[in-house]
Design a protein around this motif. Sequence first.
Motif: not given
Length: 469
Positions: A163, A166, A191, A194, A198
Amino acid sequence: MAESDDAGQVADESHRGGFGEFGGAESGLIDRAFREQIVLVGVQLAERTADEVDANLDELERLVDTAGADSVERIVQRRDAPDPATFVGRGKADEILDASLEHDADTVVFDDELSPAQQFNLERILKRTALDRTAVILDIFAQNATTLEGKAQVELAQLRYRLPRLRGRGRQLSQQAGGIGTRGPGETQLEVDRRRIQRRLARLEKDLRGLRRTRLNQRKSRRRSRYHTVAIVGYTNAGKSTLLRRLTGANVLVEDRLFATLDATTRRLQLPGGETVLVTDTVGFIKKLPTSLVEAFMSTLEEVAEADLLVHLVDASAAEPEMHIDVVRSVLREIGAGDVEELIAFNKCDAVDGGTVRQLLERYEGSHAISASSGDGIENLLLAVGDRLRHLTEVTELRIPYSRGDALAAVHREGEVLSETHDDHGTVVRARLDDVARSLFAEFATGDSQESEVVRSVSAQSSTRATDA
């Protein structure tokens, strides 16, 4: 592990490599189309000696081999402190690039953990994937995880590692929206990636909480069975799976390589004294074990913290068995198992000269010498395990009326009777009883019970047996 995500600046220039594609949400295992050529890099900081760096690189080379690649070059840099931008400094990075070109290396692996910025900068300079020890260990775990829980734990650790690494790919990959007032860069691919990771992290954590509840229920069930639990712990490749197979006949994978098994296996074992115990084989430990792995495998490692006794298996043929012991004990403290009773067993003693074995046994009082592959010393080890477990049980004094012969017989069945005397009111028995048995015979308790201290060394007889082995 992932190749650089900066497609516009790095990927087009990069060499093949990077230990395949990152496991991620789609796959927890990694295929090896070819054996990559790897340059290893170690840094001798002020607090490290040259021998320590060499030993670390030896272990890193074994990790790389286990991951499915070959080491072709070693480079060591001496520094007072890591360089914030590249860890090794720009000059040494250029030297690593020259060595990579000379050997046509696919990937450069650093023995120390790299920050995301350092990894990014190094990949720009080296024009090939730069990895650290953590990435290699994660890669090995991804290959070896077999159970649903093991795969979820490894993927969770991988995504936590990925994470912060990235990287944005520029406006050309932005998600454009149509219509008045909606034009513009919009949401970048960074984004999107990510947020996707998540979401996957949240799902994995939820799944693992459910699996953790299942494992907790299994532990409660084992406690209700009143069997003592013994966990086999040790440095990776110490022979834990071989020992479990020798003791219980368990059909577990046995290979001479690092992290061959990851998933905890529990089997029933009857000790020479007749007691039945549950024995669990656990994942091996290693220097610089990634924190993300410890956190992801916490539900599995709780098996160790909940055990009544730890059989700490040590490879006597290793170059630094004492260092292995220190590393394992450090991890045990980290997972809350530092206070669990420990019995050290030096394995592979048939591959070491007798003088070395005697020195190890003298240095660690109460330890045993065994060979899990040949069976030498196993009987003495089991006798010592029985001794330790008995000393962990509370000694209770009971006065049983002469009319209750059934109760006296039950005490002999339920516990270990240490002494038996008679007075005017009945038979006075001192016995080692577990919590359940003490509640069964509570009406006969005299109040003169004694909770024995945890014994840190086995009896003199057991120690003699271990030395003879």
